[in-house]
Every structure is written in structure tokens, then in C-alpha cells.
Design an enzyme around this catalytic site. Structure first.
Site, PDB file in Angstrom:
ATOM      1  N   ASP A 161       0.861  -1.169   0.000  1.00  7.85           N
ATOM      2  CA  ASP A 161       0.000   0.000   0.000  1.00  7.85           C
ATOM      3  C   ASP A 161       0.905   1.229   0.000  1.00  7.85           C
ATOM      4  OD1 ASP A 161      -2.321   1.647   0.425  1.00  7.85           O
ATOM      5  OD2 ASP A 161      -3.231  -0.031   1.509  1.00  7.85           O
ATOM      6  N   ASP A 165      -3.101   4.670  -2.482  1.00  9.93           N
ATOM      7  CA  ASP A 165      -4.152   5.298  -1.700  1.00  9.93           C
ATOM      8  C   ASP A 165      -4.568   6.647  -2.316  1.00  9.93           C
ATOM      9  OD1 ASP A 165      -5.422   4.968   1.060  1.00  9.93           O
ATOM     10  OD2 ASP A 165      -4.623   6.996   1.234  1.00  9.93           O
ATOM     11  N   GLU A 221      -6.499   3.813  -5.904  1.00 12.03           N
ATOM     12  CA  GLU A 221      -7.786   4.082  -5.263  1.00 12.03           C
ATOM     13  C   GLU A 221      -8.223   5.484  -5.696  1.00 12.03           C
ATOM     14  OE1 GLU A 221      -9.849   4.399  -0.865  1.00 12.03           O
ATOM     15  OE2 GLU A 221      -7.945   5.357  -1.309  1.00 12.03           O
ATOM     16  N   HIS A 243     -11.002  -2.577   3.582  1.00 12.93           N
ATOM     17  CA  HIS A 243     -10.943  -2.173   5.001  1.00 12.93           C
ATOM     18  C   HIS A 243     -11.774  -0.922   5.285  1.00 12.93           C
ATOM     19  CE1 HIS A 243      -8.145   0.233   2.785  1.00 12.93           C
ATOM     20  NE2 HIS A 243      -8.055   1.077   3.798  1.00 12.93           N
ATOM     21  N   ASP A 244     -12.365  -0.321   4.262  1.00 10.60           N
ATOM     22  CA  ASP A 244     -13.167   0.893   4.449  1.00 10.60           C
ATOM     23  C   ASP A 244     -14.660   0.638   4.314  1.00 10.60           C
ATOM     24  OD1 ASP A 244     -10.880   2.493   4.685  1.00 10.60           O
ATOM     25  OD2 ASP A 244     -10.783   2.870   2.530  1.00 10.60           O
TER      26      ASP A 244
HETATM   27  C1  GLC Z   1      -8.048   5.663   1.733  1.00  9.68           C
HETATM   28  C2  GLC Z   1      -7.866   4.475   2.640  1.00  9.68           C
HETATM   29  C3  GLC Z   1      -8.468   4.804   3.966  1.00  9.68           C
HETATM   30  C4  GLC Z   1      -7.740   5.983   4.519  1.00  9.68           C
HETATM   31  C5  GLC Z   1      -7.738   7.173   3.558  1.00  9.68           C
HETATM   32  C6  GLC Z   1      -6.695   8.175   3.958  1.00  9.68           C
HETATM   33  O1  GLC Z   1      -9.370   5.911   1.460  1.00  9.68           O
HETATM   34  O2  GLC Z   1      -8.392   3.329   2.057  1.00  9.68           O
HETATM   35  O3  GLC Z   1      -8.426   3.714   4.850  1.00  9.68           O
HETATM   36  O4  GLC Z   1      -8.348   6.378   5.734  1.00  9.68           O
HETATM   37  O5  GLC Z   1      -7.411   6.780   2.251  1.00  9.68           O
HETATM   38  O6  GLC Z   1      -5.413   7.666   3.784  1.00  9.68           O
END
Ligand code: GLC
Ligand code: CA
Length: 559
Positions: A98, A199, A256, A331-332
Site C-alpha cells: 500500500d 491510496d 484508489e 478495510h473501508d
Molecule cells: C483511503 C484508505 C483509507 C484511509 C484514507 C486516507 O481511502 O483506504 O483507509 O483512511 O485513504 O489515507
């Protein structure tokens, strides 16, 4: 379309804090992951995506990194990581790290320098602005509640943080920042990692005019994430990253990307774009967001026709141009079986299997989140103090305590429905105290249903969700149509059944999924000699579909 290993791969996401504790401190760790790699091998996945294990004060569980080249001692050492990479490779598994580089922790050395003075060499590593009329430079809202700007007394300026105030946004317009990040990425590639999950990578380029965000409404739950997304130089920076890092190795990459359209996604991942291979789009992941403007805080149920429309649009519009990622969970997000299926004792297994077929038989690279392969469910802790997620705690504070928009009771219902901690309760390995996750006290409560839902029980039952996922992974290796076939939705307006076909060479795949707990009848004119590839009932009643029934047939096309 070019055939590549990452199109054919299945990815498994590990959330290290909750996967396996090896030393009884209640926190999952890298030796714990090493111990469990054979489970992943058995499941038949190809790539392991590891949520962050770097040095971090853990304001956002590791998504706030204070040193990209060091490991958080709670998780182990760099030696442990090297051993994990080696062990994974021995088993034929690849490791995807990540990469969280839209922001760092405020405890990163760069930020500690940056905040010291306006002429510090690291000042421009972050986004600093003068107050405007004694207030924030603009109205942007943090994704975790409150404003996206924090005043820093030392220099009398504000810094930008799209997430928590302990996650200052990096200034990607500064070439030194970009070079530092490319160096870090190359350093990890030299360590032998096989790819990166990036991310919120589409937030890295901010509009230099910093215009107000018209969607912000502090009385509700706002986030300026989408406003900031897909900024002016983002493609330039990703092409540069591709040239300086990604193109040098045969790796897997996924960005992401909140707020992307299919057109945006084609820019990021198009087969000739020289940026990324895949993105995580958010449209289906926010499908049940609040209609009252409270973001994810709701307990609404999704609409199947809308879900079909969204997923099918991504299938069709990316076809032959770019490559999809396929995911229900991470995980979100809340647990798929609780959110899109039915987690009652009666239907949990059937609906979890049905959801797996629905997603994994589309075109794209599937991502399985830890516990999904045994049908882990949402959790419902009684007290807000049982929760650990900063997003959940901040939202409770804003919506219940500050703004008094919601009663504690209603907010707790929303938390049970939507909190990120639904995904983060410890992995359920066996029916022993703490589910075999730890011998100590877990950092976040174990879901009490571990006595029934656990890996050991699943492995003893040949009909379990685990073996069903394993079978899907095997079918993927056997039938290229699952990977490369094109896609066509059937009966778009049907609000009970999600059916589609895939075509590849002289073959056709018909995939039929009943999303209800009722018996329904649908005739898809399946010829008698069609081959049943997979099903979640052991008999086939033809046009009669039992609750959550799912099946896929392989047909030879005529002519
Ligand atoms: C992404 C991650 C999340 C995190 C955010 C800030 O959305 O998946 O878990 O809180 O970025 O890094
Ligand atoms: Ca531990």
C-alpha cells in the site's frame, strides 16, 4: 486484448492489524501473516495486498505514514518483511504494498521540518496558505469531518489535510516531493515487492486557484474529496511516475480513486495511457449513502436495478479500453454479506456464495478482503467506545455531540451499518477464545459469531464458502472466458435477479443470481447440453430460482 498475468490474477487484501497476532499483544503482525500464508495459497489467490505496515503514529491505522522505509515495531521489523516477501515468493504469491502518498503523517520528518519556518527547505513539501480574512483559505471539508485546513501558530499559516489533521497533504507540484516518492517506490521494488495499491492517488493534484467547494455544508456531513479528485496535473504526475518507476518492472498497480467516472478511469488505466493498470472506482461502494446528505451514515438498503446499472456500465465502457478491478469489500467498507446479501443463519452461506459469483464472473481482477472467503459479517458493538476507527469516532462526535442531528440510538444503527470497523474486527480463525487471532486482548473486539464463522470450521465443511471461493479461483484459471469474455447485462429492469452473459470466441457464459430470499421464476432458455460451471444449490430446478440461488452455465454458441 493483450493477455497479462495481472488480468488473470486474484488479489487478497490483508489488514495487518486484524489478521493474525503472533506475540499476544493483541495486534496482528508480520510474523502472524507469514504463519498464515499457506491459507492464502490454499484459497488459490495470486497476489497479497498488504494495508500499510510502515512507521506510523496510527492516527488512521497506518494510513498516516511517518517513515516509508521503516516498519512499525508493533508489526515487526524490516527483516520480518523481507522474510514475508521471500516466503510468499516461495509459495508463488506476489506482494503488493500500500502506497499512501497523497499525504504523510504530521510526524513525518518532512512535515516536522516544513512547519518550522516559511523558508525551511521542506516548506514547499506541503500545502501552506495564508489566512483569508482571518479564516481558512477556502471552505474545503475533511473527509473525516470538520475543516480541511489546520492553523499552525509557528508560522501563522494553514496547512491542507483532506483527511485527519495528522495527515497533511503533500505538495505534488514540487518536483522534489515527486522525486522522493519515486525513490521510495524504487527502493521497495528493489526489496522484491511486486506492485502497489495507491491510496487516494487521484487527489494528488490540487487546483492552484483553491476554489470553494459548492457541495460543502457543515451542518451535514461533507467531504471535499470529490472536489479535489482528478485535478489538473494528475495525469502528468502519474505518467511521470510510470516512466520513472512503474514501467521498469513487471508489476501490478491499482489506484484508489474516489469520484472517477468511466471516462476518467480510461485516462488513468487505458491500455495506452502509461499510468496505472486498474483503479478502484467508488460508484457501487457508495450506492447506499445517505439520502439526507450524511455521507455514508445511513442504514439504507441498496437498489438492485441501480447496482446492476453501475456495475454493467463499468463492464461495458471499459471493455477493450481499460481493465476493471472487481471488489465488494475492503478495510473501508461494511461486510458484503451483511450489506448486499443476508447475514441471517438461514441465508448467510447462500447469499455470500451468490455475491461471489456475481462479482468474480465479471471482467476484471477480483479483490478478496480478509474474512470475505468465510462469509464474515458486520458487527454491532453496543457502545461507541467499543469502536476504534477515526472516521466513525469523528462522525459520531460531529453528528451526535456537536450538531445534535442524530440521537445516539440512530447513530449507533448507522455505525452498525456503515462503520469501517465492520471490516476491521479480527480475522476469525477458529472457535477458541479470541477466534485464534490473539492469545492476549485484541485491539478491537472480535465478532461474537466467531464460534460459528471461522476458518477451521469452513475447512471442515466441503460445502463452505471457503471452498466455493476456492472453486471460483480454479475456474478462473481453467476458463479464459471468465477473464477475457465481453459482458452483456440481461433484463436491466429486473429488481430481483442479476443475470448477465459473457462471450468469448465460440463460447458463452450465462450467470444468474437471485438477490432475494424468495423463490422466483426466470427463463433464460438454457439449452439442455449447457455445462453447469458452478452453483450454490446442489440440484438444478431450471427456471425456478430458490432464495439467493446462483448458477453459471457454459454454452457453445451456434453457427
Ligand atoms: C483511503 C484508505 C483509507 C484511509 C484514507 C486516507 O481511502 O483506504 O483507509 O483512511 O485513504 O489515507
Ligand atoms: Ca502482535
Amino acid at each position: 486484448m493483450e493477455q497479462t498475468w495481472w488480468k488473470e490474477a486474484v488479489v487478497y487484501q490483508i489488514y495487518p492489524r486484524s489478521f493474525q497476532d503472533s506475540n499476544g499483544d493483541g495486534i496482528g503482525d508480520i510474523p502472524g501473516i507469514i504463519q498464515r500464508l499457506p491459507h492464502l495459497k490454499d484459497l488459490g489467490v495470486d497476489v497479497v495486498w498488504l494495508s500499510p505496515v510502515y512507521q506510523s503514529p496510527n492516527d488512521d491505522n497506518g494510513y498516516d505514514i511517518s517513515d516509508y522505509q521503516a516498519i512499525l515495531p508493533e508489526y515487526g521489523t524490516m527483516k520480518d518483511v523481507e522474510a514475508m516477501i521471500e516466503k510468499a515468493h516461495e509459495l508463488g504469491l506476489k506482494i503488493m504494498m500500500d502506497l499512501v502518498v497523497n499525504h504523510t503523517s504530521d510526524e513525518h520528518r518532512w512535515f516536522e521540518e516544513s512547519r518550522k519556518s516559511k523558508d525551511n527547505p521542506y516548506r514547499d513539501y506541503y500545502i501552506w496558505k495564508d489566512p483569508v480574512n482571518g479564516k481558512e483559505p477556502n471552505n474545503w471539508a475533511s473527509d473525516f469531518g470538520g475543516k480541511a485546513w489546520e492553523y499552525d501558530e509557528t508560522t501563522g499559516q494553514y496547512y491542507l489535510h483532506i483527511f485527519s489533521k495528522k495527515q497533511p497533504d503533500l505538495n505534488w507540484d514540487n518536483p522534489n516531493v515527486r522525486q522522493e516518492i519515486y525513490d521510495i517506490m524504487n527502493w521497495w521494488l528493489d526489496k522484491g515487492v511486486d506492485g502497489f495499491r495507491m491510496d487516494v492517488i487521484n487527489l494528488i493534484s490540487k487546483d492552484a486557484a483553491f476554489p470553494d467547494d459548492p457541495s460543502v455544508n457543515y451542518g451535514k456531513h461533507s467531504s471535499s474529496m470529490e472536489m479535489v479528485a482528478n485535478g489538473p496535473n494528475v495525469h502528468h504526475y502519474l505518467k511521470e511516475m510510470n516512466e520513472k518507476v512503474l514501467s521498469k518492472a513487471d508489476i501490478i498497480t491499482v489506484g484508489e480513486t474516489p469520484g472517477v467516472s468511466t471516462e476518467d478511469a480510461i485516462c488513468y488505466t487505458g491500455f495506452n495511457s502509461d499510468e496505472l493498470q486498474m483503479v478502484f472506482q467508488f460508484e457501487h461502494a457508495v450506492i447506499d449513502d445517505s439520502k439526507e446528505g450524511l455521507g455514508k451514515w445511513s442504514n439504507e438498503r441498496f437498489d438492485l436495478v441501480e447496482l446492476k446499472r453501475i456495475l454493467s456500465k463499468w463492464q461495458v465502457e471499459l471493455h477493450n479500453k481499460a481493465w476493471n478491478s472487481l471488489y465488494w469489500n475492503n478495510h473501508d467498507r461494511p461486510r458484503v454479506v451483511s450489506r448486499f446479501g443476508d447475514d441471517s443463519a438461514e441465508y448467510r452461506e447462500l447469499s455470500a456464495k451468490m455475491l461471489a459469483v456475481t462479482m468474480h464472473f465479471m471482467q476484471g481482477t477480483p479483490y478478496i478482503f480478509q474474512g470475505e472467503e468465510i462469509g464474515m459479517t458486520n458487527v454491532a458493538f453496543d457502545q461507541i467506545t467499543d469502536y476504534r476507527d477515526i472516521d466513525t469516532l469523528n462522525a459520531y462526535h460531529d453528528l451526535v455531540e456537536e450538531q445534535k442531528r442524530l440521537t445516539p440510538k440512530v447513530m449507533m444503527e448507522f455505525v452498525h451499518h456503515s462503520s469501517r470497523d465492520n471490516a476491521r474486527t479480527p480475522m476469525q480463525w477458529e472457535n477458541t477464545n479470541q477466534a485464534g487471532f490473539t492469545t492476549g486482548e485484541s485491539w478491537l473486539g472480535v465478532n461474537p459469531n466467531y464460534t460459528k464463522i471461522n476458518v477451521a470450521a469452513a475447512k471442515e465443511d466441503p460445502e463452505s464458502i471457503f471452498y466455493f471461493y476456492k472453486k471460483i479461483n480454479q475456474l478462473r484459471k481453467e476458463y479464459p472466458i471468465i477473464i477475457y469474455g465481453d459482458y452483456e447485462l440481461l433484463n436491466a429492469e429486473d429488481s430481483e435477479v442479476f443475470a448477465y452473459i459473457r462471450n468469448y470466441k465460440d463460447q458463452q457464459l450465462v450467470v444468474i443470481n437471485n438477490f432475494t430470499d424468495q423463490t422466483v421464476s426466470r427463463d433464460f432458455a438454457i439449452p439442455a447440453d449447457a455445462k453447469a460451471l458452478i452453483a450454490n444449490y446442489d440440484t438444478d430446478l431450471g427456471t425456478t430460482l430458490r432464495p439467493y440461488e446462483s448458477k453459471a452455465y457454459l454454452l457453445r454458441k451456434e453457427g
